[in-house]
Design an enzyme around this catalytic site. Structure first.
Site, PDB file in Angstrom:
ATOM      1  N   HIS A 164       0.825  -1.220   0.000  1.00  0.00           N
ATOM      2  CA  HIS A 164       0.000   0.000   0.000  1.00  0.00           C
ATOM      3  C   HIS A 164       0.861   1.274   0.000  1.00  0.00           C
ATOM      4  CE1 HIS A 164      -3.276  -2.739   1.418  1.00  0.00           C
ATOM      5  NE2 HIS A 164      -2.278  -3.254   2.133  1.00  0.00           N
ATOM      6  N   LYS A 291      15.887  22.171 -10.165  1.00  0.00           N
ATOM      7  CA  LYS A 291      15.233  20.928 -10.555  1.00  0.00           C
ATOM      8  C   LYS A 291      16.150  19.961 -11.289  1.00  0.00           C
ATOM      9  CE  LYS A 291      11.275  19.988 -10.366  1.00  0.00           C
ATOM     10  NZ  LYS A 291      10.087  20.560 -10.963  1.00  0.00           N
ATOM     11  N   GLU A 298       9.651   9.073 -16.579  1.00  0.00           N
ATOM     12  CA  GLU A 298       8.262   9.491 -16.824  1.00  0.00           C
ATOM     13  C   GLU A 298       7.801   9.076 -18.213  1.00  0.00           C
ATOM     14  OE1 GLU A 298       7.551  13.689 -15.174  1.00  0.00           O
ATOM     15  OE2 GLU A 298       9.708  13.454 -15.188  1.00  0.00           O
ATOM     16  N   GLN A 330      -5.471  -4.001 -42.772  1.00  0.00           N
ATOM     17  CA  GLN A 330      -4.322  -3.147 -43.112  1.00  0.00           C
ATOM     18  C   GLN A 330      -3.948  -2.243 -41.929  1.00  0.00           C
ATOM     19  OE1 GLN A 330      -3.645  -1.624 -47.178  1.00  0.00           O
ATOM     20  NE2 GLN A 330      -4.320   0.322 -46.356  1.00  0.00           N
TER      21      GLN A 330
HETATM   22  N1  ARG Z   1      -1.814  -3.520 -47.978  1.00  0.00           N
HETATM   23  C1  ARG Z   1      -2.668  -4.608 -47.702  1.00  0.00           C
HETATM   24  C2  ARG Z   1      -2.680  -4.899 -46.201  1.00  0.00           C
HETATM   25  O1  ARG Z   1      -1.789  -4.487 -45.544  1.00  0.00           O
HETATM   26  C3  ARG Z   1      -2.209  -5.835 -48.423  1.00  0.00           C
HETATM   27  C4  ARG Z   1      -3.288  -6.826 -48.670  1.00  0.00           C
HETATM   28  C5  ARG Z   1      -4.267  -6.270 -49.606  1.00  0.00           C
HETATM   29  N2  ARG Z   1      -5.202  -7.266 -50.032  1.00  0.00           N
HETATM   30  C6  ARG Z   1      -6.323  -6.949 -50.659  1.00  0.00           C
HETATM   31  N3  ARG Z   1      -7.100  -7.925 -50.978  1.00  0.00           N
HETATM   32  N4  ARG Z   1      -6.660  -5.720 -50.956  1.00  0.00           N
HETATM   33  O2  ARG Z   1      -3.564  -5.503 -45.659  1.00  0.00           O
END
Ligand code: ARG
Length: 466
Positions: A164, A291, A298, A330
């Protein structure tokens, strides 16, 4: 990055398209701004794929040689910073493939046989995460080494142990540091577990259903250092567990570093002054000349928030996706890249501070004995010497603490007569257990803070880590 003035259909998939994308379509769709980080993995994956295609007779040996030469040339261009990344080509896969065709013509167009960007990106990303795991694991080892070294140095140096954040029982500074070595060892283990599960190769799963070409997935898997090919093509292109496990392990590791960082911040504060950090790991104030701020600590604490955010972000991206690939995925890369970079910085900073810090051993020892820190030792003595049941001993000790508090002394300063007023059978031998040194020295149970234990544990770690 170049943008064509006239939108035209994508050269990679534009067959059924007559026009190009709206600017905003291109902008939201493109990942080249961040996935160019995958270029090494992409080249590696393509080399393995081309060799395999030639091996099974899908492309000719000459094409394979041309592809390999072309990819080597592209790697050199990227390395040299002369490669022109194009947003119109969306991502790293199409940027490299288009350039390959520029360089070698027809053969370049054969590379994408029996694969899709879906298995390609899944493969590249696994390779990237695998490399990140290896790099970060080595850094964790270095932090463990730094802490175990300091632990050996301070195996017998008393400090207050807290629960604590209230003084609880004396421990040694070495014991405290080794607690972090244990945490970091689990972090390394988590990364190793994630690596073992990650190490299956999606390449050849193609878009989602596999391929009709007679590919050899075992061959590409082993060329890329994977243990085996993935067994289900749908899973292979839509699975990002490896990224999530990595982020989970990274978030837990960062949380450990953040706890240490928080302790450094507390220990460096004026009321504590348990440790000092040198100029190398502190900054001054532009207005307050006195300081010395522990900014690095941090920032480790703060970056932990980003890393946790990355984990939560990707979990949220993935949670609603039907099988198999969706473009949502993506969005998997930036959180992973960001977390890996942040964790690498945190580990380096913590290793640096662990080596840099100078404890004020006198002050730590002084506070180790304050706040009636040896009250448990007194209760244990009542159990051992007077055969009191522990609960009763606890009660008697509580009354002794209250008496000491009223007199403004610590337990070792409480006159025997005052002790005997509470429990007449107490004799002078009790004072032997009330010192900090006696307290820590007595905690010899396995895993306890006795300096003899801590020295053994520190030596064990140093042995294992070197
Ligand atoms: N740039 C895309 C990603 O990172 C690659 C795969 C894209 N595939 C597709 N069917 N559009 O996911």
């Amino acid at each position: 990055m170049t943008k064509p003035n006239q939108p035209s259909a994508n050269i990679q998939w534009g067959g059924r398209f007559s026009g190009g994308p709206a600017d905003i379509m291109q902008e939201i769709n493109a990942s080249i701004g961040f996935d160019r980080k995958l270029w090494r993995q992409d080249v590696r994956g393509s080399l393995a794929h081309a060799s395999m295609l030639a091996h099974v007779g899908v492309i000719s040996a000459e094409d394979k040689v041309a592809i390999a030469d072309g990819l080597a040339g592209i790697a050199a261009e990227i390395e040299a910073g002369t490669f022109a990344f194009t947003e119109a080509l969306e991502d790293i896969h199409m940027n490299i493939e288009a350039r390959l065709t520029d360089r070698i013509g027809e053969a370049g167009k054969r590379l994408h046989t029996a694969r899709s960007r879906n298995d390609q990106v899944a493969t590249d990303f696994r390779l990237w995460v695998r490399d990140a795991i290896d790099g970060l694991s080595a850094q964790i080892t270095d932090v463990m080494l730094a802490m175990a070294t300091r632990a050996a140095e301070f195996a017998a140096a008393p400090m207050p142990g807290f629960t604590h954040l209230q003084t609880a029982q004396p421990v040694t500074f070495g014991h405290h540091l080794l607690a972090y070595v244990e945490m970091l060892s689990r972090d390394r283990g988590r990364l190793a577990d994630a690596r073992a599960r990650l190490n299956e190769c999606p390449l050849g799963s193609a878009a989602l259903a596999g391929t009709s070409f007679p590919i050899d997935r075992q061959m590409t898997a082993s060329a890329l250092g994977f243990d085996r090919p993935t067994a289900n093509s749908l899973d292979a292109v839509s699975d990002r567990d490896f990224a999530l496990e990595f982020l989970g392990a990274a978030a837990i590791c960062a949380m450990h570093l953040s706890r240490f960082a928080e302790e450094l911040v507390i220990w460096c504060s004026a009321p504590y002054r348990f440790v000092a950090l040198s100029d190398a790991f502190t900054t001054g104030s532009s207005i307050m000349p006195q300081k010395r701020n522990p900014d690095a600590a941090e920032l480790v604490r703060a970056k932990t928030g980003r890393i946790t955010g990355s984990l939560v972000g990707l979990l949220t991206v993935m949670k609603g996706l039907p099988l198999a690939y969706a473009k949502d995925m993506q969005e998997d890369k930036e959180p992973v890249f960001d977390a890996a970079e942040a964790l690498a910085l945190c580990l380096a900073a913590i290793a640096g501070m662990a080596r840099d810090l100078t404890p004020d051993l006198g002050r730590m020892a002084e506070f180790a004995g304050s706040g009636f820190a040896t009250a448990t030792d007194l209760a244990d003595w009542l159990v051992r010497a007077l055969k009191l049941p522990f609960r009763e001993a606890h009660h008697v000790t509580g009354r002794l603490v209250a008496r000491a508090e009223a007199l403004g002394v610590d337990l070792a300063g409480l006159p025997l007569a005052d002790m005997q007023a509470v429990e007449p059978r107490i004799d002078a031998s009790v004072f032997a257990v009330l010192s900090v040194a006696a307290s820590v020295g007595s905690r010899t149970s396995y895993g306890g803070t006795a300096p003899s234990n801590v020295a053994v544990q520190a030596a064990r770690w140093l042995d294992a880590l070197r």
